[in-house]
Design a protein around this motif. Sequence first.
Motif, PDB file in Angstrom:
ATOM      1  N   MET A 187      -2.799  -9.574   3.339  1.00  0.00           N
ATOM      2  CA  MET A 187      -4.032  -8.956   3.433  1.00  0.00           C
ATOM      3  C   MET A 187      -4.047  -8.269   4.672  1.00  0.00           C
ATOM      4  SD  MET A 187      -5.019  -8.577   0.489  1.00  0.00           S
ATOM      5  CE  MET A 187      -6.402  -7.700   0.530  1.00  0.00           C
ATOM      6  N   ASN A 190      -8.810  -4.660  -2.809  1.00  0.00           N
ATOM      7  CA  ASN A 190      -9.845  -5.483  -2.233  1.00  0.00           C
ATOM      8  C   ASN A 190     -11.062  -5.543  -3.235  1.00  0.00           C
ATOM      9  OD1 ASN A 190      -9.615  -6.699   0.391  1.00  0.00           O
ATOM     10  ND2 ASN A 190      -8.836  -4.876   0.805  1.00  0.00           N
ATOM     11  N   ASP A 204     -19.275  -1.395   3.245  1.00  0.00           N
ATOM     12  CA  ASP A 204     -18.162  -2.519   2.935  1.00  0.00           C
ATOM     13  C   ASP A 204     -17.171  -2.004   2.012  1.00  0.00           C
ATOM     14  OD1 ASP A 204     -19.001  -2.692   0.336  1.00  0.00           O
ATOM     15  OD2 ASP A 204     -20.380  -4.578   0.877  1.00  0.00           O
ATOM     16  N   LYS A 205     -15.976  -2.609   1.715  1.00  0.00           N
ATOM     17  CA  LYS A 205     -14.927  -2.073   0.926  1.00  0.00           C
ATOM     18  C   LYS A 205     -15.398  -1.881  -0.665  1.00  0.00           C
ATOM     19  CE  LYS A 205     -11.577  -4.860   3.349  1.00  0.00           C
ATOM     20  NZ  LYS A 205     -12.686  -5.558   4.151  1.00  0.00           N
ATOM     21  N   GLN A 206     -16.360  -2.719  -1.047  1.00  0.00           N
ATOM     22  CA  GLN A 206     -16.845  -2.435  -2.567  1.00  0.00           C
ATOM     23  C   GLN A 206     -17.481  -1.147  -2.746  1.00  0.00           C
ATOM     24  OE1 GLN A 206     -16.741  -5.434  -0.879  1.00  0.00           O
ATOM     25  NE2 GLN A 206     -15.453  -6.635  -2.119  1.00  0.00           N
ATOM     26  N   ARG A 247      -3.972  -5.461  -7.950  1.00  0.00           N
ATOM     27  CA  ARG A 247      -4.760  -6.784  -7.816  1.00  0.00           C
ATOM     28  C   ARG A 247      -4.861  -7.727  -9.212  1.00  0.00           C
ATOM     29  NH1 ARG A 247      -9.558  -8.483  -4.316  1.00  0.00           N
ATOM     30  NH2 ARG A 247     -10.695  -9.883  -5.615  1.00  0.00           N
ATOM     31  N   GLU A 273      -5.475  -4.265   5.149  1.00  0.00           N
ATOM     32  CA  GLU A 273      -6.678  -4.156   6.077  1.00  0.00           C
ATOM     33  C   GLU A 273      -6.269  -3.216   7.010  1.00  0.00           C
ATOM     34  OE1 GLU A 273      -9.780  -5.244   5.910  1.00  0.00           O
ATOM     35  OE2 GLU A 273      -9.440  -6.279   4.259  1.00  0.00           O
ATOM     36  N   SER A 319      -6.015  -0.055   5.322  1.00  0.00           N
ATOM     37  CA  SER A 319      -7.446   0.767   4.823  1.00  0.00           C
ATOM     38  C   SER A 319      -8.402   1.090   6.012  1.00  0.00           C
ATOM     39  CB  SER A 319      -8.133  -0.372   4.128  1.00  0.00           C
ATOM     40  OG  SER A 319      -8.225  -1.569   4.662  1.00  0.00           O
ATOM     41  N   THR A 375       0.919  -1.329  -0.187  1.00  0.00           N
ATOM     42  CA  THR A 375      -0.099  -0.002  -0.067  1.00  0.00           C
ATOM     43  C   THR A 375       0.659   1.153  -0.068  1.00  0.00           C
ATOM     44  OG1 THR A 375      -0.207   0.102   2.381  1.00  0.00           O
ATOM     45  CG2 THR A 375      -1.823  -1.375   1.305  1.00  0.00           C
ATOM     46  N   GLY A 396      -5.405   0.256  -0.244  1.00  0.00           N
ATOM     47  CA  GLY A 396      -6.005  -0.974   0.452  1.00  0.00           C
ATOM     48  C   GLY A 396      -7.408  -1.401  -0.278  1.00  0.00           C
TER      49      GLY A 396
END
Length: 348
Positions: A70, A310, A158-160, A60, A74, A77, A27, A306
């Motif tokens: 990861m 993901n 969430d991350k998305q 990625r 995490e 992030s 990162t 980060g």
Amino acid sequence: MQQTASQQEKREKKRGSAPFLLGLGITLVIAIIAKYIAMLPVLSIIGQLVIAILLGMVWRATLPVPGSSMVGVEFASKKLLRLGIILLGMRLNLQDIIQAGPKVFAVAAFDIVFALVVVYGLTRLFGVNRRLGMLTACGTAICGAAAVAAVAPQVKADKQETAVGVATIAVLGTLFTLAYSVIYPILGLTESGYGVFAGGTLHEIAHVIAAAAAGGQQAMDIAIIVKLTRVALLVPVALVIGWWYHRQTKYKDGASQAERTPLAIPWFILGFLAVSGINTLGIVPQSIAAQIVALAYLLIAMAMAGLGLNIDAGTLKRMGIRPFWAGLIGSILLSIFGFALVYWLGLS
């Protein structure tokens, strides 16, 4: 025997920390590359944070990321994101906002409320889920990627969802920055009026600076003040949104979700306000304050990297179409509203 066991324990700890450091290092590398890419012409409009999330997605897709590493990703992030937002408060001088007067504050407040209500309403109309809809609205209304990242924990995104929110605001901000630079000569605003307009309606600080440059130094100065006023309002807005989302989830699965899940208090956002207070007092020399702000952006860029690590391009394409159209229409309406507001308050 004891010495051997102690040495073995140290070796195990070292082996355990290696994946963490690898993930954190990835990162960091992405964030540094993003910083230098953002210095290039045109790409400076996009900004380091957005470039970092895009590079994370590319990494990625093209390079292997060990699953064990990861844990470091995490950490970046989540933990580094919060620290970065706290340190970003060093960019804000509350005295400048006070000296700008109540009309500038009114512009920032009205634009934020308008954008939140309209963009969120449009996202719901377009069938976007509540979390992503609120992230899109906050990114448009307050301060782009930083606002999305700050509000995400409040709505349990969430991350998305967070990554899609950041990417959506990045594209919209770039488009509107270019549009503002083109239409400035026909708006009929003074340098000061154009600065208020740009600072009150554009998404990221980088977008505001780039667009306001077309109006000259006076436009740029007032635009930054108006924009930073919007940034300062991130704290109360995040608190209100957290309360609102908490209330919206009161009844879920036949039980009182509000009773089961306590309202999350965003202490890192309050830290942002505290650091801005320190900067306002002039305790920290400006040269050091600038370095702290640069560090803040580096940490937030690591967090964005980060997020990028993901998410894949397919998810972005699948989730990002409807928020983009809702954000586009909302941003157009915000520009019209902001333009009218400048005239209404006699700031043109």
